[in-house]
Design a protein around this motif. Structure first.
Motif, PDB file in Angstrom:
ATOM      1  N   LYS A 148      32.805 -41.762 -74.388  1.00 36.27           N
ATOM      2  CA  LYS A 148      32.505 -40.991 -75.592  1.00 36.27           C
ATOM      3  C   LYS A 148      33.759 -40.257 -76.074  1.00 36.27           C
ATOM      4  O   LYS A 148      34.080 -40.265 -77.274  1.00 36.27           O
ATOM      5  N   LEU A 149      34.470 -39.610 -75.147  1.00 42.39           N
ATOM      6  CA  LEU A 149      35.680 -38.877 -75.499  1.00 42.39           C
ATOM      7  C   LEU A 149      36.791 -39.803 -75.981  1.00 42.39           C
ATOM      8  O   LEU A 149      37.691 -39.382 -76.714  1.00 42.39           O
ATOM      9  N   SER A 150      36.719 -41.065 -75.544  1.00 40.72           N
ATOM     10  CA  SER A 150      37.768 -42.032 -75.881  1.00 40.72           C
ATOM     11  C   SER A 150      37.440 -42.887 -77.107  1.00 40.72           C
ATOM     12  O   SER A 150      38.195 -43.794 -77.445  1.00 40.72           O
ATOM     13  N   LEU A 151      36.294 -42.601 -77.718  1.00 43.05           N
ATOM     14  CA  LEU A 151      35.928 -43.359 -78.919  1.00 43.05           C
ATOM     15  C   LEU A 151      36.974 -43.195 -80.018  1.00 43.05           C
ATOM     16  O   LEU A 151      37.554 -42.115 -80.182  1.00 43.05           O
ATOM     17  N   ARG A 152      37.203 -44.257 -80.756  1.00 43.51           N
ATOM     18  CA  ARG A 152      38.070 -44.153 -81.919  1.00 43.51           C
ATOM     19  C   ARG A 152      37.464 -43.147 -82.893  1.00 43.51           C
ATOM     20  O   ARG A 152      36.243 -43.117 -83.073  1.00 43.51           O
TER      21      ARG A 152
ATOM     22  N   THR B 258      38.351 -40.473 -61.863  1.00 45.50           N
ATOM     23  CA  THR B 258      38.325 -41.260 -60.626  1.00 45.50           C
ATOM     24  C   THR B 258      38.684 -40.410 -59.414  1.00 45.50           C
ATOM     25  O   THR B 258      38.045 -40.485 -58.365  1.00 45.50           O
ATOM     26  N   MET B 259      39.698 -39.566 -59.555  1.00 46.06           N
ATOM     27  CA  MET B 259      40.131 -38.705 -58.452  1.00 46.06           C
ATOM     28  C   MET B 259      39.034 -37.721 -58.073  1.00 46.06           C
ATOM     29  O   MET B 259      38.764 -37.488 -56.885  1.00 46.06           O
ATOM     30  N   THR B 260      38.372 -37.155 -59.060  1.00 41.86           N
ATOM     31  CA  THR B 260      37.294 -36.195 -58.818  1.00 41.86           C
ATOM     32  C   THR B 260      36.136 -36.840 -58.068  1.00 41.86           C
ATOM     33  O   THR B 260      35.593 -36.274 -57.115  1.00 41.86           O
ATOM     34  N   ILE B 261      35.779 -38.047 -58.484  1.00 44.03           N
ATOM     35  CA  ILE B 261      34.670 -38.761 -57.849  1.00 44.03           C
ATOM     36  C   ILE B 261      34.995 -39.076 -56.396  1.00 44.03           C
ATOM     37  O   ILE B 261      34.171 -38.858 -55.497  1.00 44.03           O
TER      38      ILE B 261
ATOM     39  N   PHE C 104      41.460 -43.102 -72.971  1.00 47.65           N
ATOM     40  CA  PHE C 104      40.634 -43.724 -71.934  1.00 47.65           C
ATOM     41  C   PHE C 104      41.318 -43.676 -70.571  1.00 47.65           C
ATOM     42  O   PHE C 104      40.715 -43.291 -69.569  1.00 47.65           O
ATOM     43  N   TYR C 105      42.602 -44.034 -70.515  1.00 42.48           N
ATOM     44  CA  TYR C 105      43.313 -44.055 -69.237  1.00 42.48           C
ATOM     45  C   TYR C 105      43.697 -42.660 -68.766  1.00 42.48           C
ATOM     46  O   TYR C 105      43.685 -42.374 -67.567  1.00 42.48           O
ATOM     47  N   SER C 106      44.016 -41.761 -69.692  1.00 40.34           N
ATOM     48  CA  SER C 106      44.387 -40.395 -69.316  1.00 40.34           C
ATOM     49  C   SER C 106      43.218 -39.677 -68.658  1.00 40.34           C
ATOM     50  O   SER C 106      43.350 -39.082 -67.583  1.00 40.34           O
ATOM     51  N   PHE C 107      42.067 -39.731 -69.300  1.00 39.13           N
ATOM     52  CA  PHE C 107      40.877 -39.085 -68.741  1.00 39.13           C
ATOM     53  C   PHE C 107      40.369 -39.831 -67.506  1.00 39.13           C
ATOM     54  O   PHE C 107      39.799 -39.237 -66.593  1.00 39.13           O
TER      55      PHE C 107
ATOM     56  N   GLN D 226      41.486 -47.957 -61.764  1.00 32.17           N
ATOM     57  CA  GLN D 226      41.887 -48.262 -63.142  1.00 32.17           C
ATOM     58  C   GLN D 226      41.857 -49.769 -63.399  1.00 32.17           C
ATOM     59  O   GLN D 226      41.473 -50.225 -64.487  1.00 32.17           O
ATOM     60  N   ALA D 227      42.244 -50.535 -62.376  1.00 30.61           N
ATOM     61  CA  ALA D 227      42.199 -51.998 -62.509  1.00 30.61           C
ATOM     62  C   ALA D 227      40.757 -52.473 -62.673  1.00 30.61           C
ATOM     63  O   ALA D 227      40.479 -53.409 -63.441  1.00 30.61           O
ATOM     64  N   TYR D 228      39.844 -51.800 -61.970  1.00 29.14           N
ATOM     65  CA  TYR D 228      38.428 -52.175 -62.034  1.00 29.14           C
ATOM     66  C   TYR D 228      37.859 -51.986 -63.430  1.00 29.14           C
ATOM     67  O   TYR D 228      37.266 -52.908 -64.001  1.00 29.14           O
TER      68      TYR D 228
END
Length: 315
Positions: free
Chosen positions: A302-306, A28-31, A20-23, A88-90
């Motif tokens: 979705k990518l970060s789902l367990r 965020t940077m792209t946006i 979740f944090y890696s992606f 990320q804090a948000y």
């Protein structure tokens, strides 16, 4: 009892936090890189007196492009990238508060409203000093006569040194004039703008997505419905909170100290229409922003789902 939803929401406990944090940082940077020019244009439109410099969003875009080039649309961007921290804090605050509120209420509107407002409070505490500096940099060039702090002409030479040199000079000028408090100028106005904006956006986002799901064919991908719901929620939230956003921009750029006095002067000088300044730029920027954010954020989740939950969700 929680109402059955057509579009199932991925909650905090469903996520693999490392993914979740890696992606999330990349997303965020792209946006931010995508929507920054619209943010710069909105700031200049809100700060100018009447239509002294630009007549509207597209006029501002073409004038800046002609006079300052593409780099003019990205003034202050390097400083603004530090808002990755607040981003990320948000999302962390939003998901954790949402999880906490779910212990007391299963109503999705309540969870979204409280979590959205709380996330904005945390993020703005980090973002405001960065915004104060980046907005001063945004106003250089054609808009520098509208701000208190200006860069000397010889600071326009150099490339890599230019970015950090300009930032250092603006920071030094703000501190010399206002001390540490200068970096939190407009903090109250920011809270009054972004807490309601965030608190309104999330409930309307889930509301619009759910209503669209009832109208769409059952095999329609949920991501498409969510991508449509995002801009609708953004336009709603932007319209509701734009008056306070105009006041916030003026407080931060012009160095004012009173939110109420700034509001009164704006009404006196430009009437109620003054409260709509930058709204079109805000909606224009919020539409692609909302699409990118929604598609990015929902894909991120979705990518970060367990692993054990991947096959249990319809997309």
């Amino acid at each position: 009892m929680q109402q059955k939803r057509n579009i199932q929401i991925i909650e905090w406990e469903d996520l693999d936090k490392r993914k979740f944090y890696s992606f999330g940082v990349f997303m965020t940077m792209t946006i931010r890189a995508t929507v920054y020019p619209a943010t710069l244009i909105r700031t200049r439109l809100q700060v100018q007196k009447g239509k002294s410099l630009y007549s509207g969003t597209f006029d501002a875009f073409f004038k800046i492009l002609r006079a300052e080039g593409v780099r003019g649309l990205y003034r202050g961007f390097m400083v603004n990238t530090f808002t990755l921290i607040s981003g990320q804090a948000y999302i962390t605050t939003y998901e954790l508060v949402r999880k906490y509120v779910s212990q007391y209420s299963e109503d999705n509107t309540v969870k979204s409203l409280v979590a959205g407002g709380s996330a904005s409070l945390v993020a703005q505490s980090i973002t405001v000093p960065i915004d104060v500096v980046s907005q001063q940099l945004m106003m250089q060039g054609q808009g520098q006569h509208l701000t208190r702090f200006r860069l000397s002409s010889n600071s326009e030479t150099g490339k890599s040194a230019k970015v950090f040199g300009q930032t250092r000079k603006i920071v030094a000028q703000i501190f010399a004039a206002d001390g540490f408090r200068g970096f939190y100028r407009g903090y109250v106005a920011s809270l009054l703008t972004y807490i309601p904006n965030s608190a309104v956006w999330w409930p309307f986002y889930h509301f619009y997505a759910e209503q669209l799901s009832k109208l769409a064919p059952s095999d329609c991908p949920h991501l498409i419905l969510q991508a449509m719901a995002g801009p609708l929620a953004a336009a709603t939230a932007s319209t509701v909170t734009n008056p306070m956003d105009v006041v916030r921009a003026r407080v931060q750029v012009e160095g004012r100290t009173s939110v109420i006095e700034t509001f009164r002067q704006l009404i006196k000088e430009e009437g109620c229409w003054g409260l709509t300044k930058g709204l079109s730029a805000r909606i224009i920027s919020s539409t692609p922003t909302a699409i990118v954010i929604v598609v990015g954020y929902e894909t991120l989740k979705k990518l970060s789902l367990r692993p054990e939950l991947v096959d249990s969700r319809h997309w």
